[in-house]
Scaffold this active site. Structure first.
Site, short mmCIF file in Angstrom:
data_model
loop_
_atom_site.label_atom_id
_atom_site.label_comp_id
_atom_site.label_asym_id
_atom_site.label_seq_id
_atom_site.Cartn_x
_atom_site.Cartn_y
_atom_site.Cartn_z
N TYR A 33 -105.87 4.43 -16.92
CA TYR A 33 -106.24 5.01 -18.21
C TYR A 33 -105.04 5.62 -18.90
O TYR A 33 -103.98 5.76 -18.30
CB TYR A 33 -107.37 6.04 -18.03
CG TYR A 33 -106.95 7.37 -17.47
CD1 TYR A 33 -106.54 7.50 -16.14
CD2 TYR A 33 -106.97 8.52 -18.25
CE1 TYR A 33 -106.17 8.73 -15.63
CE2 TYR A 33 -106.61 9.76 -17.74
CZ TYR A 33 -106.21 9.86 -16.43
OH TYR A 33 -105.83 11.07 -15.92
N LYS A 149 -101.08 5.74 -13.45
CA LYS A 149 -102.15 6.57 -14.05
C LYS A 149 -103.50 5.92 -13.79
O LYS A 149 -104.09 5.29 -14.67
CB LYS A 149 -101.88 6.78 -15.55
CG LYS A 149 -102.66 7.96 -16.13
CD LYS A 149 -102.13 8.37 -17.47
CE LYS A 149 -102.98 9.39 -18.18
NZ LYS A 149 -103.11 10.69 -17.52
N GLU A 181 -96.81 18.87 -9.40
CA GLU A 181 -97.22 18.89 -10.82
C GLU A 181 -98.60 19.53 -10.90
O GLU A 181 -99.15 19.96 -9.89
CB GLU A 181 -97.24 17.47 -11.40
CG GLU A 181 -98.22 16.54 -10.69
CD GLU A 181 -98.31 15.16 -11.32
OE1 GLU A 181 -97.99 15.01 -12.52
OE2 GLU A 181 -98.75 14.23 -10.61
N LEU A 206 -96.88 12.03 -11.85
CA LEU A 206 -97.06 11.10 -12.97
C LEU A 206 -95.94 11.42 -13.98
O LEU A 206 -95.78 12.59 -14.37
CB LEU A 206 -98.43 11.30 -13.63
CG LEU A 206 -98.65 10.35 -14.80
CD1 LEU A 206 -98.93 8.94 -14.30
CD2 LEU A 206 -99.79 10.82 -15.69
#
Ligand code: PDD
Length: 288
Positions: A33, A149, A181, A206
């Protein structure tokens, strides 16, 4: 007004927009996505998001469901049908529909594609950012390819729910003592020397599109950026902390776990970067 979604070539009221039960996205989270911000009818960081979309698909050997030009056309129609000029656009593709079997179908199905949009209000996001936000800490229990992702987000969902229960808006994930993250954002600190520190772009984070743009802003502002892993101890001792993502832009963090950062108020560096990011994005924004 009823929201409208796009599913495999058709627009439908969101409650009636469905995918088949044998869609591999539903069965195996076998899909990817992207989330894009639209401000005043213009796409922010579009090039970066479309490039990462292609990369995520290619890493999973899912064929490109449609060209970028066609996707932009759908986004345009989606915004018009939902009467939105300020929005978050979600685009999602899966390997498609096939009888349930873990291995890829021998005859590849057409990938499924879904797009939705929801309102985004920049002034109210700015008000939230001016107050700063709280993050909790959670063990990073994700797989080894979080640079893709994918819609496979259960560890992120669990961490985010723990954050919500604690009255925080985000969870900073850590592997051992290293902060990787956030559950849906990149994590940054300002170290005691005033340098910006964020985890390097490896398979353990990411690679945020906002993160890249913020690096360009930092350069314009002559701020030093160091891409290296930082620890929980460094986070506690940081001058400032902030998160970046398409949904948060640059948002100052004022509490990490149970410790106040930077005296518990948003830092100057984070707020300057937020303004710079908004100015730069508005300047470079492309019509949908
Ligand atoms: N999340 N890291 C993770 C795990 C993310 O899910 C995201 C984005 C980011 C920041 O990436 P970007 O700057 O390209 O938005 C980092 C989106 C917004 C989401 O899942 O809603």
């Amino acid at each position: 007004m009823a929201r409208t979604a796009y599913v495999n070539g058709r627009f439908a009221p969101i409650g009636a927009a469905t995918v088949p039960v044998e869609d591999r996205g539903y069965q195996f989270a076998d899909g990817v996505y992207e989330v894009l911000l639209v401000v005043d009818g213009m796409l922010w960081d579009a090039q970066g998001h479309f490039a990462r979309w292609r990369r995520s698909l290619s890493e999973l050997a899912i064929p490109l469901p449609m060209s970028e030009a066609s996707m932009r056309l759908v986004v345009r129609k989606l915004l018009r049908r939902n009467r939105l000029r300020n929005a978050l656009v979600y685009m999602q593709a899966t390997r498609g529909v096939a009888p349930r079997n873990h291995a890829f179908p021998v005859r590849p199905p057409a990938p499924s594609i879904v797009m939705t949009a929801r309102p985004f209000d920049l002034p109210s996001a700015n008000r939230k950012a001016e107050k700063g936000v709280r993050v909790i800490l959670a063990e990073d229990i994700r797989w080894g390819r979080v640079d893709i992702k994918t819609v496979s987000l259960l560890p992120n969902v669990l961490a985010k729910d723990a954050a919500r229960r604690a009255g925080a808006i985000e969870a900073w994930l850590h592997r051992g003592r290293v902060v990787t993250e956030g559950a849906s954002s990149n994590a940054w600190i300002v170290d005691p020397d005033g340098a910006l520190v964020t985890h390097p772009k490896t398979n353990e984070i990411l690679g945020g599109i906002t993160r890249e743009s913020v690096m360009a802003c930092a350069e314009e502002l002559q701020m030093k950026v160091i891409e290296r892993p930082f620890t929980l101890e460094e986070a506690s001792a940081a001058r400032e902390a902030f998160i970046t993502s398409a949904t948060n832009l640059v948002t100052p963090v004022v509490t990490i776990g149970d410790r106040a950062v930077g005296g518990g108020a948003p830092g100057d560096v984070a707020l300057r970067l937020r303004r710079a990011y908004i100015d730069r994005s508005a300047r470079l924004a492309a019509a949908v």
